[in-house]
Design a protein around this motif. Structure first.
Motif, PDB file in Angstrom:
ATOM      1  N   PHE A 130      33.650 -33.522  16.246  1.00  0.00           N
ATOM      2  CA  PHE A 130      32.482 -33.403  17.123  1.00  0.00           C
ATOM      3  C   PHE A 130      31.278 -32.837  16.363  1.00  0.00           C
ATOM      4  CE2 PHE A 130      35.636 -33.042  20.790  1.00  0.00           C
ATOM      5  CZ  PHE A 130      35.410 -34.349  21.207  1.00  0.00           C
ATOM      6  N   MET A 131      31.544 -31.903  15.448  1.00  0.00           N
ATOM      7  CA  MET A 131      30.461 -31.326  14.662  1.00  0.00           C
ATOM      8  C   MET A 131      29.826 -32.381  13.763  1.00  0.00           C
ATOM      9  SD  MET A 131      30.618 -28.220  11.878  1.00  0.00           S
ATOM     10  CE  MET A 131      29.627 -28.470  10.399  1.00  0.00           C
ATOM     11  N   VAL A 132      30.631 -33.232  13.160  1.00  0.00           N
ATOM     12  CA  VAL A 132      30.101 -34.298  12.305  1.00  0.00           C
ATOM     13  C   VAL A 132      29.228 -35.247  13.113  1.00  0.00           C
ATOM     14  CG1 VAL A 132      30.708 -36.298  10.900  1.00  0.00           C
ATOM     15  CG2 VAL A 132      31.981 -34.167  10.636  1.00  0.00           C
ATOM     16  N   LYS A 133      29.666 -35.576  14.326  1.00  0.00           N
ATOM     17  CA  LYS A 133      28.865 -36.468  15.181  1.00  0.00           C
ATOM     18  C   LYS A 133      27.525 -35.835  15.516  1.00  0.00           C
ATOM     19  CE  LYS A 133      32.789 -38.900  17.267  1.00  0.00           C
ATOM     20  NZ  LYS A 133      33.537 -39.183  18.532  1.00  0.00           N
ATOM     21  N   ALA A 134      27.525 -34.519  15.789  1.00  0.00           N
ATOM     22  CA  ALA A 134      26.266 -33.833  16.082  1.00  0.00           C
ATOM     23  C   ALA A 134      25.349 -33.837  14.857  1.00  0.00           C
ATOM     24  CB  ALA A 134      26.551 -32.403  16.535  1.00  0.00           C
ATOM     25  N   TYR A 135      25.925 -33.630  13.680  1.00  0.00           N
ATOM     26  CA  TYR A 135      25.150 -33.657  12.437  1.00  0.00           C
ATOM     27  C   TYR A 135      24.533 -35.031  12.220  1.00  0.00           C
ATOM     28  CZ  TYR A 135      24.493 -33.976   7.330  1.00  0.00           C
ATOM     29  OH  TYR A 135      24.010 -34.201   6.075  1.00  0.00           O
ATOM     30  N   GLU A 136      25.313 -36.054  12.395  1.00  0.00           N
ATOM     31  CA  GLU A 136      24.812 -37.411  12.170  1.00  0.00           C
ATOM     32  C   GLU A 136      23.764 -37.817  13.204  1.00  0.00           C
ATOM     33  OE1 GLU A 136      28.440 -39.628  12.129  1.00  0.00           O
ATOM     34  OE2 GLU A 136      28.818 -39.235   9.989  1.00  0.00           O
ATOM     35  N   ALA A 137      23.825 -37.200  14.394  1.00  0.00           N
ATOM     36  CA  ALA A 137      22.843 -37.490  15.444  1.00  0.00           C
ATOM     37  C   ALA A 137      21.601 -36.625  15.321  1.00  0.00           C
ATOM     38  CB  ALA A 137      23.474 -37.275  16.820  1.00  0.00           C
ATOM     39  N   GLY A 138      21.616 -35.657  14.394  1.00  0.00           N
ATOM     40  CA  GLY A 138      20.462 -34.798  14.194  1.00  0.00           C
ATOM     41  C   GLY A 138      20.316 -33.676  15.206  1.00  0.00           C
ATOM     42  N   VAL A 139      21.407 -33.302  15.899  1.00  0.00           N
ATOM     43  CA  VAL A 139      21.332 -32.243  16.909  1.00  0.00           C
ATOM     44  C   VAL A 139      22.201 -31.047  16.547  1.00  0.00           C
ATOM     45  CG1 VAL A 139      20.751 -33.840  18.761  1.00  0.00           C
ATOM     46  CG2 VAL A 139      23.156 -33.339  18.299  1.00  0.00           C
ATOM     47  N   HIS A 140      22.735 -31.025  15.341  1.00  0.00           N
ATOM     48  CA  HIS A 140      23.617 -29.931  14.929  1.00  0.00           C
ATOM     49  C   HIS A 140      22.819 -28.670  14.643  1.00  0.00           C
ATOM     50  CE1 HIS A 140      26.796 -27.682  13.105  1.00  0.00           C
ATOM     51  NE2 HIS A 140      26.365 -27.824  11.869  1.00  0.00           N
ATOM     52  N   ARG A 141      23.234 -27.559  15.240  1.00  0.00           N
ATOM     53  CA  ARG A 141      22.693 -26.237  14.924  1.00  0.00           C
ATOM     54  C   ARG A 141      23.777 -25.513  14.127  1.00  0.00           C
ATOM     55  NH1 ARG A 141      19.531 -23.821  19.134  1.00  0.00           N
ATOM     56  NH2 ARG A 141      19.804 -21.837  18.005  1.00  0.00           N
ATOM     57  N   PRO A 142      23.609 -25.324  12.822  1.00  0.00           N
ATOM     58  CA  PRO A 142      24.696 -24.824  11.969  1.00  0.00           C
ATOM     59  C   PRO A 142      25.328 -23.526  12.432  1.00  0.00           C
ATOM     60  CG  PRO A 142      22.878 -25.604  10.635  1.00  0.00           C
ATOM     61  CD  PRO A 142      22.389 -25.630  12.048  1.00  0.00           C
ATOM     62  N   GLU A 143      24.510 -22.588  12.967  1.00  0.00           N
ATOM     63  CA  GLU A 143      25.078 -21.312  13.385  1.00  0.00           C
ATOM     64  C   GLU A 143      25.924 -21.437  14.647  1.00  0.00           C
ATOM     65  OE1 GLU A 143      20.691 -21.167  14.706  1.00  0.00           O
ATOM     66  OE2 GLU A 143      21.988 -22.283  13.339  1.00  0.00           O
ATOM     67  N   PHE A 144      25.792 -22.561  15.353  1.00  0.00           N
ATOM     68  CA  PHE A 144      26.601 -22.812  16.543  1.00  0.00           C
ATOM     69  C   PHE A 144      27.575 -23.955  16.266  1.00  0.00           C
ATOM     70  CE2 PHE A 144      22.902 -20.659  18.380  1.00  0.00           C
ATOM     71  CZ  PHE A 144      23.549 -19.683  19.116  1.00  0.00           C
ATOM     72  N   GLY A 145      28.192 -23.902  15.100  1.00  0.00           N
ATOM     73  CA  GLY A 145      29.150 -24.916  14.704  1.00  0.00           C
ATOM     74  C   GLY A 145      30.580 -24.427  14.793  1.00  0.00           C
ATOM     75  N   VAL A 146      31.379 -24.824  13.810  1.00  0.00           N
ATOM     76  CA  VAL A 146      32.817 -24.536  13.780  1.00  0.00           C
ATOM     77  C   VAL A 146      33.101 -23.625  12.588  1.00  0.00           C
ATOM     78  CG1 VAL A 146      35.129 -25.546  13.687  1.00  0.00           C
ATOM     79  CG2 VAL A 146      33.260 -26.791  14.813  1.00  0.00           C
ATOM     80  N   PHE A 147      34.057 -22.713  12.761  1.00  0.00           N
ATOM     81  CA  PHE A 147      34.417 -21.749  11.730  1.00  0.00           C
ATOM     82  C   PHE A 147      35.914 -21.823  11.448  1.00  0.00           C
ATOM     83  CE2 PHE A 147      30.738 -20.299  13.956  1.00  0.00           C
ATOM     84  CZ  PHE A 147      29.943 -19.627  13.043  1.00  0.00           C
ATOM     85  N   ALA A 148      36.275 -21.756  10.182  1.00  0.00           N
ATOM     86  CA  ALA A 148      37.677 -21.597   9.805  1.00  0.00           C
ATOM     87  C   ALA A 148      38.006 -20.117   9.790  1.00  0.00           C
ATOM     88  CB  ALA A 148      37.948 -22.208   8.439  1.00  0.00           C
ATOM     89  N   LEU A 149      39.192 -19.767  10.242  1.00  0.00           N
ATOM     90  CA  LEU A 149      39.639 -18.376  10.248  1.00  0.00           C
ATOM     91  C   LEU A 149      40.460 -18.141   8.991  1.00  0.00           C
ATOM     92  CD1 LEU A 149      40.779 -18.125  13.993  1.00  0.00           C
ATOM     93  CD2 LEU A 149      38.495 -17.817  13.002  1.00  0.00           C
ATOM     94  N   VAL A 150      39.897 -17.392   8.043  1.00  0.00           N
ATOM     95  CA  VAL A 150      40.528 -17.169   6.756  1.00  0.00           C
ATOM     96  C   VAL A 150      41.082 -15.742   6.717  1.00  0.00           C
ATOM     97  CG1 VAL A 150      40.222 -17.164   4.253  1.00  0.00           C
ATOM     98  CG2 VAL A 150      38.958 -18.807   5.661  1.00  0.00           C
ATOM     99  N   ARG A 151      42.355 -15.627   6.452  1.00  0.00           N
ATOM    100  CA  ARG A 151      43.033 -14.337   6.475  1.00  0.00           C
ATOM    101  C   ARG A 151      42.754 -13.571   5.189  1.00  0.00           C
ATOM    102  NH1 ARG A 151      49.195 -14.800   8.136  1.00  0.00           N
ATOM    103  NH2 ARG A 151      49.389 -15.655   6.018  1.00  0.00           N
TER     104      ARG A 151
END
Length: 358
Positions: free
Chosen positions: A240-261
């Motif tokens: 979904f994040m990639v689709k938002a990026y390709e559509a020009g509506v992605h806000r990076p700070e409101f994206g997806v995060f990996a949880l790294v231990r």
């Protein structure tokens, strides 16, 4: 996925040397560098200084400011010597990137105060591509880097910019150096390194478009995952994040995060927003964990960290989460994080809605 690396830097600086090496007999100080206010000589010095500063910050693990020194050329240094300095500082940055451990971050101001080794590589490549363009334009020589290099810079540093018909013209437009059909001229710009949010046992690492694309296509996104990961919810959210990026509506700070231990550097799950806040300041959040990471409080810890970051912003008034009625462990997670049940229009009655306010 080909992550930004020292190899990208080596390629970018070699391209710079190949182009500028053919114009060593010109007076670089007498010609303005493209659309910049600097002349070509000053721009070349700036490029070398940037490469050295990035290498120093990353190697020295600078925390709150640039390492306090700057590049100074010996008196009488000519164009050939200056070009050698660019090649040398590029090699130093490439070495710093190659030797930095995964996840290490160092100071850079834009926009969240730090960058990882891939971010420093991308910034170095961007400086090399763009300022070689400026100098070449001023000297009247042809220059165009590979589409792969330009696309990598866009993926890593310009997640807020909708991809254009070709990477290099898009990068020139995004930095105020060119035009794109159907898009207004850019008069002010900043690149954007990814956001990371620290928690007690985890780091929430913001995904860049290239990383999200790799995860959506079944890759690991450059992370070392706990067995069984990434879980399907993380891959779906990345898509979904990639689709938002390709559509020009992605806000990076409101994206997806990996949880790294922290304890072993392994990714144990994902968390993120369903999009930017709406007109009333509401934003929805979702998360998942690999099976081997469940039952240890990681989801609650990550949820508290991300909602705390969101609710500290002026544009967020509330955070929503919807949980399947049958998913009692997730209901316990949102409750422990401080969410309270709210009314929710769900005709099938399959979901429960929760909300958290400041």
């Amino acid at each position: 996925m080909r992550a930004m690396s020292g190899d990208h830097l080596t390629e970018a600086v070699a391209g710079c040397a190949a182009v500028l090496g053919g114009a060593l007999e010109r007076d670089w100080g007498a010609v303005r560098a493209g659309s910049l206010e600097w002349d070509c000589h000053a721009t070349a010095v700036h490029l070398a200084d940037d490469l050295l500063s990035y290498a120093a910050n990353l190697a020295g693990r600078a925390r709150d400011a640039y390492v306090p020194f700057e590049l100074t050329l010996d008196a009488g240094t000519g164009n050939a010597g200056l070009l050698h300095v660019i090649e040398t500082t590029g090699a130093l940055l490439a070495a710093a990137v190659r030797t930095a451990p995964p996840g290490v971050r160092a100071f850079h101001p834009y926009p969240f105060g730090s960058a990882d080794r891939e971010g420093f590589a991308a910034m170095g490549v961007a400086e090399a591509l763009l300022h070689t363009h400026d100098i070449a334009q001023g000297l009247g020589v042809a220059y165009e880097p590979s589409a792969d290099l330009a696309e990598s810079v866009l993926d890593w540093l310009f997640p807020h910019v909708q991809p254009g018909p070709a990477p290099w013209p898009t990068l020139l437009w995004a930095t105020g150096r060119g035009e794109l059909p159907g898009r207004a001229p850019v008069t002010g710009w900043r690149w954007r390194n990814n956001l990371v949010i620290p928690a007690e046992r985890l780091t929430l690492t913001g995904l860049r478009p290239a990383v999200a694309r790799d995860l959506a296509l079944g890759g690991d996104g450059g992370f070392t995952w706990l067995e069984g990961g990434p879980y399907e919810g993380t891959r779906e959210a990345a898509g979904f994040m990639v689709k938002a990026y390709e559509a020009g509506v992605h806000r990076p700070e409101f994206g997806v995060f990996a949880l790294v231990r922290h304890e072993d550097g392994r990714a144990v799950g994902g968390i993120g927003f369903h999009g930017a806040p709406d007109e009333e300041g509401r934003v929805e959040i979702g998360y998942d964990l690999t099976e081997g990471a469940r039952g240890r409080g990681y989801a609650t810890e990550a949820l508290r960290a991300l909602t705390g970051w969101a609710l500290a912003r002026d544009d967020v008034g509330s955070v929503l989460a919807t949980v399947e009625r049958t998913n009692t462990p997730s209901q316990a997670v949102v409750t422990r994080a401080g969410f309270v049940p709210v009314a929710h229009e769900d005709a099938a009655g399959a979901e429960l809605a929760y909300e958290l306010r400041p």
